[in-house]
Design an enzyme around this catalytic site. Sequence first.
Site, short mmCIF file in Angstrom:
data_model
loop_
_atom_site.label_atom_id
_atom_site.label_comp_id
_atom_site.label_asym_id
_atom_site.label_seq_id
_atom_site.Cartn_x
_atom_site.Cartn_y
_atom_site.Cartn_z
N ASP A 196 1.04 -1.04 -0.39
CA ASP A 196 1.94 -1.93 -1.13
C ASP A 196 1.92 -3.32 -0.50
O ASP A 196 2.05 -3.47 0.72
CB ASP A 196 3.36 -1.35 -1.09
CG ASP A 196 4.33 -2.13 -1.94
OD1 ASP A 196 4.69 -1.64 -3.02
OD2 ASP A 196 4.72 -3.24 -1.52
N ILE A 197 1.75 -4.33 -1.35
CA ILE A 197 1.70 -5.70 -0.85
C ILE A 197 3.09 -6.13 -0.37
O ILE A 197 4.09 -5.87 -1.04
CB ILE A 197 1.17 -6.66 -1.94
CG1 ILE A 197 -0.23 -6.20 -2.37
CG2 ILE A 197 1.16 -8.10 -1.44
CD1 ILE A 197 -0.85 -7.03 -3.47
N ASN A 250 4.88 -14.19 -6.01
CA ASN A 250 4.91 -14.55 -7.43
C ASN A 250 5.86 -15.72 -7.68
O ASN A 250 5.55 -16.64 -8.43
CB ASN A 250 5.40 -13.36 -8.27
CG ASN A 250 4.27 -12.49 -8.73
OD1 ASN A 250 3.21 -12.97 -9.10
ND2 ASN A 250 4.49 -11.18 -8.71
N GLU A 286 2.24 -3.81 -7.92
CA GLU A 286 1.50 -4.32 -6.75
C GLU A 286 1.23 -3.22 -5.75
O GLU A 286 1.09 -3.47 -4.57
CB GLU A 286 2.26 -5.49 -6.10
CG GLU A 286 3.74 -5.41 -6.22
CD GLU A 286 4.41 -4.61 -5.10
OE1 GLU A 286 4.85 -3.50 -5.42
OE2 GLU A 286 4.47 -5.06 -3.96
P1 GH3 Z 1 8.18 -5.39 -0.25
O1 GH3 Z 1 7.63 -6.19 0.88
O2 GH3 Z 1 9.37 -4.61 0.14
O3 GH3 Z 1 7.13 -4.55 -0.91
O4 GH3 Z 1 8.69 -6.44 -1.33
P2 GH3 Z 1 8.01 -6.87 -2.67
O5 GH3 Z 1 8.54 -8.20 -3.07
O6 GH3 Z 1 6.52 -6.79 -2.58
O7 GH3 Z 1 8.45 -5.71 -3.62
P3 GH3 Z 1 9.20 -5.68 -4.98
O8 GH3 Z 1 9.04 -4.28 -5.47
O9 GH3 Z 1 10.59 -6.23 -4.83
O10 GH3 Z 1 8.40 -6.67 -5.93
C1 GH3 Z 1 7.18 -6.32 -6.48
C2 GH3 Z 1 6.71 -7.48 -7.29
O11 GH3 Z 1 5.41 -7.24 -7.80
C3 GH3 Z 1 7.60 -7.77 -8.45
C4 GH3 Z 1 6.65 -8.07 -9.59
O12 GH3 Z 1 6.90 -9.34 -10.10
C5 GH3 Z 1 5.27 -8.05 -8.95
N1 GH3 Z 1 4.26 -7.49 -9.83
C6 GH3 Z 1 4.14 -6.24 -10.28
N2 GH3 Z 1 3.08 -6.12 -11.11
C7 GH3 Z 1 2.50 -7.35 -11.17
C8 GH3 Z 1 1.36 -7.87 -11.87
O13 GH3 Z 1 0.64 -7.18 -12.60
N3 GH3 Z 1 1.07 -9.17 -11.70
C9 GH3 Z 1 1.83 -9.95 -10.88
N4 GH3 Z 1 1.49 -11.23 -10.74
N5 GH3 Z 1 2.91 -9.51 -10.24
C10 GH3 Z 1 3.24 -8.21 -10.37
MG MG Z 2 5.63 -4.91 -2.28
#
Ligand code: GH3
Ligand code: MG
Length: 329
Positions: A200-201, A208, A244
């Site tokens: 997980d990123i 974003n 992500e």
């Molecule tokens: P953590 O370090 O705890 O993992 O925090 P995080 O911000 O990475 O985790 P969180 O689950 O709060 O946010 C995940 C984000 O990933 C939110 C969403 O906007 C983004 N995301 C999910 N799918 C996509 C996609 O297909 N494209 C883009 N650009 N962003 C995406």
């Molecule tokens: Mg994340």
Amino acid sequence: MQTKYHCVYNGEAIATGITIFYGVMVTLESARQRILLVDDTRLSNQIMQDILGNDYDIFVSTSGKEALVLAASENVDLILLDVEMPGMNGYEVCRRLKQNPYTKNIPVIFVSSADDVQHETEGLEIGAIDYIIKPSNPAIIRARVKNHLELKKYRDILERISLIDGLTGIPNRRHFDQTLDKEWRRAIRHGDVLSLALIDIDFFKKYNDHYGHLAGDECLKKVGSMLNESLKRASDLGARYGGEEFVILLPSTAKEGALTVTERIRNNVEELGIPHEKSEVANHITVSIGVAAMKPECSKVPSDLIRQADLALYQAKNAGRNRVCSAPD
Ligand code: GH3
Ligand code: MG
């Protein structure tokens, strides 16, 4: 599968014969399609071979039993199946082909001298795609076979596309679920161990918010392709699990091996050097990884392995991110 496809993301054309589906570009390298002839009379097989042998790779079987083995092992694209055969007749062969997940999508054409509505209807109802009454005109046989093989080719392309993630071009969740299921059953049969990691990123929401969604998408593509470059064995699978989050499956790999692979991936993501000035752990993109290893048994289910990896990922996040954590044994 006899045709080879390369999927690249929209915009990067590489060869002739390109088809575009839902923004994913698929190129098709034509190879000769493969036909299995099943008839207990060698002369009938020879006649069909003479009619079709110039255009296709031909496999021949003189019994239903042998045909089932060849169909499952030789990746054939079409089966021409005699109805009347000693031992297992053509209808029974067709029923068994349709029950086996590895052969159920291979089109079957019955070839029979039984020229009546009842036989033909039965054959089609069992799942055959066509019914040819012999003797038949060679030109008609060639034309029918060509039509069915053309459909098979496009069905294979659609099948491939349905298993690829549209954004990153790597295998998608569906592909992953199918592979996990298959590898799980294989591991039970062989008493083998299976490792799985969720990746997980870190602080991707902040990425974003700061750089914009398109930059976020570009980042996902880079991480996805790096992930697959980091996997060395043909049986390893890297897929986009959703949002992500990515997942890797490492068959026949114990926890130590999985930790080596995932640490390499964690490090490779850092080395991509994608700037992330809003991250709280580094000034570039990093990932947290949860690893689980298990010896599958009938009393367990694949989601047990995913749940363990998820808990380990949660630990990695809590422990400060940009690290690999593994589930306890
Ligand atoms: P953590 O370090 O705890 O993992 O925090 P995080 O911000 O990475 O985790 P969180 O689950 O709060 O946010 C995940 C984000 O990933 C939110 C969403 O906007 C983004 N995301 C999910 N799918 C996509 C996609 O297909 N494209 C883009 N650009 N962003 C995406
Ligand atoms: Mg994340």
